[in-house]
Write an enzyme that holds these catalytic residues in place. Structure first.
Site, PDB file in Angstrom:
ATOM      1  N   ASP A 128       0.796  -1.240   0.000  1.00 47.36           N
ATOM      2  CA  ASP A 128       0.000   0.000   0.000  1.00 47.36           C
ATOM      3  C   ASP A 128       0.829   1.290   0.000  1.00 47.36           C
ATOM      4  O   ASP A 128       0.277   2.358  -0.250  1.00 47.36           O
ATOM      5  CB  ASP A 128      -0.931   0.010   1.225  1.00 47.36           C
ATOM      6  N   MET A 170      -5.887  -1.546  -4.947  1.00 46.27           N
ATOM      7  CA  MET A 170      -5.766  -1.546  -3.480  1.00 46.27           C
ATOM      8  C   MET A 170      -5.090  -0.254  -2.996  1.00 46.27           C
ATOM      9  O   MET A 170      -4.813   0.650  -3.784  1.00 46.27           O
ATOM     10  CB  MET A 170      -4.989  -2.771  -3.031  1.00 46.27           C
ATOM     11  N   ARG A 245     -17.647  -0.251 -17.524  1.00 42.82           N
ATOM     12  CA  ARG A 245     -17.290  -1.605 -17.055  1.00 42.82           C
ATOM     13  C   ARG A 245     -16.385  -1.466 -15.835  1.00 42.82           C
ATOM     14  O   ARG A 245     -15.419  -0.701 -15.867  1.00 42.82           O
ATOM     15  CB  ARG A 245     -16.500  -2.366 -18.112  1.00 42.82           C
ATOM     16  N   HIS A 251      -6.867  -9.475  -5.241  1.00 46.01           N
ATOM     17  CA  HIS A 251      -5.672 -10.046  -4.610  1.00 46.01           C
ATOM     18  C   HIS A 251      -4.534 -10.363  -5.565  1.00 46.01           C
ATOM     19  O   HIS A 251      -3.424 -10.631  -5.090  1.00 46.01           O
ATOM     20  CB  HIS A 251      -6.056 -11.274  -3.782  1.00 46.01           C
ATOM     21  N   GLN A 253      -2.994  -8.322  -6.987  1.00 48.69           N
ATOM     22  CA  GLN A 253      -2.035  -7.238  -6.712  1.00 48.69           C
ATOM     23  C   GLN A 253      -1.021  -7.614  -5.644  1.00 48.69           C
ATOM     24  O   GLN A 253       0.026  -7.003  -5.523  1.00 48.69           O
ATOM     25  CB  GLN A 253      -2.778  -5.972  -6.254  1.00 48.69           C
TER      26      GLN A 253
HETATM   27  P1  ATP Z   1      -1.364  -4.213   6.369  1.00 47.34           P
HETATM   28  O1  ATP Z   1      -2.307  -3.140   6.828  1.00 47.34           O
HETATM   29  O2  ATP Z   1      -0.455  -3.775   5.295  1.00 47.34           O
HETATM   30  O3  ATP Z   1      -2.030  -5.489   6.065  1.00 47.34           O
HETATM   31  P2  ATP Z   1      -0.579  -4.194   9.127  1.00 47.34           P
HETATM   32  O4  ATP Z   1       0.630  -4.649   9.844  1.00 47.34           O
HETATM   33  O5  ATP Z   1      -0.957  -2.753   9.313  1.00 47.34           O
HETATM   34  O6  ATP Z   1      -0.379  -4.549   7.603  1.00 47.34           O
HETATM   35  P3  ATP Z   1      -2.763  -5.047  10.808  1.00 47.34           P
HETATM   36  O7  ATP Z   1      -3.810  -6.078  10.609  1.00 47.34           O
HETATM   37  O8  ATP Z   1      -3.178  -3.659  11.134  1.00 47.34           O
HETATM   38  O9  ATP Z   1      -1.830  -5.096   9.516  1.00 47.34           O
HETATM   39  O10 ATP Z   1      -1.793  -5.510  12.006  1.00 47.34           O
HETATM   40  C1  ATP Z   1      -1.157  -6.776  11.979  1.00 47.34           C
HETATM   41  C2  ATP Z   1      -1.110  -7.340  13.373  1.00 47.34           C
HETATM   42  O11 ATP Z   1      -0.358  -6.449  14.214  1.00 47.34           O
HETATM   43  C3  ATP Z   1      -2.461  -7.448  14.075  1.00 47.34           C
HETATM   44  O12 ATP Z   1      -3.170  -8.617  13.720  1.00 47.34           O
HETATM   45  C4  ATP Z   1      -2.041  -7.481  15.530  1.00 47.34           C
HETATM   46  O13 ATP Z   1      -1.560  -8.767  15.853  1.00 47.34           O
HETATM   47  C5  ATP Z   1      -0.859  -6.502  15.545  1.00 47.34           C
HETATM   48  N1  ATP Z   1      -1.317  -5.166  15.974  1.00 47.34           N
HETATM   49  C6  ATP Z   1      -2.067  -4.295  15.271  1.00 47.34           C
HETATM   50  N2  ATP Z   1      -2.339  -3.185  15.980  1.00 47.34           N
HETATM   51  C7  ATP Z   1      -1.748  -3.359  17.195  1.00 47.34           C
HETATM   52  C8  ATP Z   1      -1.648  -2.567  18.396  1.00 47.34           C
HETATM   53  N3  ATP Z   1      -2.223  -1.386  18.497  1.00 47.34           N
HETATM   54  N4  ATP Z   1      -0.942  -3.088  19.421  1.00 47.34           N
HETATM   55  C9  ATP Z   1      -0.356  -4.293  19.347  1.00 47.34           C
HETATM   56  N5  ATP Z   1      -0.420  -5.077  18.249  1.00 47.34           N
HETATM   57  C10 ATP Z   1      -1.085  -4.634  17.176  1.00 47.34           C
END
Ligand code: ATP
Length: 320
Positions: A128, A170, A245, A251, A253
């Site tokens: 992203d 995305m 269209r 996914h 991506q």
């Molecule tokens: P993307 O958004 O690119 O998929 P991301 O790392 O932001 O990646 P999230 O689902 O937001 O994806 O976070 C991944 C994991 O990180 C969560 O499932 C959780 O285990 C942990 N996590 C997210 N937010 C918190 C928080 N505030 N404190 C502790 N752990 C967190």
């Protein structure tokens, strides 16, 4: 002194995560530091799903999309008791420090563990490009290539049928993937969280392009989570002289062999992560700014506004 580090991938997978795992593993081993792979993100910490890594554990993964270690979301990881259990499991395994490859949610988890005594370094692994503190995230360039290849194909067919293709890409509330795709594909319109969305304005512009400019076809690139693109395409058919269209790239991506740029980025960032941990630094995330690898505290990155893309939106407008 750091003797053993863990490495995990968390959140949505991104091409280039394997290259990062490989870099962390090989550079740490070459530094005399043992490496443990943690399967399925923070869930693997909770379940002690550990795998000792050797040089050959990361052979033949550099060019593979996805992540060899698996990724997962563990919402319970926000809870202190769950984090404490993970710390216990890490200590039992003798792991002194951790590299977390993921998005900003994963960074928050890495910060929580660092505050509880396990130094963590975050690497930005997401298609992203939505992480502050870095110009580019690992996986963005590969996802952009996929978007461009697919939109080029759509243009071939839409130009033969006086169509308007509305292509949803995305970005998770970040418009970069849409904006870069729109510029690289010569789209007629781009709609992102940064541009805002006004359905009447979009239809008006398409009417103008179809009737006054007499364009044979039009491509509209739109970020996910903005509107129902099927409904918009139907309205385009009803209210303009284009046949609308909708295509949701979805996914695909996230998949595919990482580009050379993503492999380079992942390797450089992996190197920096190991160097920081060996120096005893934790709670930082690695970024690339003006092609220089650097690191800043995760807390600062999370609070920092993203770099403005105004100049690229202006470029788009000047190219249409
Ligand atoms: P993307 O958004 O690119 O998929 P991301 O790392 O932001 O990646 P999230 O689902 O937001 O994806 O976070 C991944 C994991 O990180 C969560 O499932 C959780 O285990 C942990 N996590 C997210 N937010 C918190 C928080 N505030 N404190 C502790 N752990 C967190």
């Amino acid at each position: 002194m750091v003797r053993k580090i863990g490495v995990l991938t968390s959140g949505g997978d991104a091409p280039g995560m394997n290259a990062a795992i490989r870099a962390v593993t090989r550079i740490a081993l070459n530094n005399g530091v043992e490496v443990v792979g943690v399967h399925n993100g923070y869930r693997g910490l909770l379940e002690s799903n550990f795998e000792p890594m050797s040089r050959s554990s990361v052979s033949e993964i550099l060019d593979k999309g996805g992540t060899k270690l698996g990724s997962a979301r563990l919402p319970e990881f926000r809870e202190e008791e769950v984090q404490d259990q993970c710390i216990k499991n890490l200590k039992r395994e003798g792991i002194d420090a951790l590299v977390v490859i993921g998005g900003d949610g994963s960074y928050r988890g890495a910060l929580a563990l660092t505050r509880k005594g396990i130094n963590c370094i975050g690497l930005p692994g997401t298609i992203d490009n939505d992480i502050p503190g870095t110009d580019l995230t690992i996986g963005f360039d590969t996802a952009l290539r996929t978007c461009v290849e697919n939109v080029d194909k759509l243009r071939d067919t839409s130009s033969s049928h006086h169509r308007c293709s509305i292509v949803e890409v995305m970005g998770n509330r970040c418009g970069d993937l849409a904006l870069y795709t729109a510029i690289a594909c010569g789209a007629e319109m781009v709609i992102t969280p940064e541009t805002g969305y006004d359905e009447l304005e979009v239809l008006e512009k398409l009417r103008y392009l179809g009737e006054a400019v007499r364009k044979n076809h039009a491509i509209v690139i739109i970020s996910e989570k903005i509107c129902d693109v099927d409904a918009l395409a139907k309205k385009v058919s009803l209210k303009t002289n284009f046949s609308g269209r909708a295509t949701v790239l979805g996914h695909i991506q996230r998949g595919g062999s990482p580009t050379a740029q993503d492999r380079m980025l992942a390797s450089r960032m992996g190197e920096k992560a190991v160097d920081l941990l060996v120096e005893g630094i934790g709670g930082h995330c690695v970024g690339i700014i003006d092609n220089q690898i650097s690191s800043i505290p995760i807390q600062e990155a999370l609070e920092r506004p993203r770099k403005s893309r105004k100049h690229l939106y202006r470029l788009f407008d000047r190219l249409v």
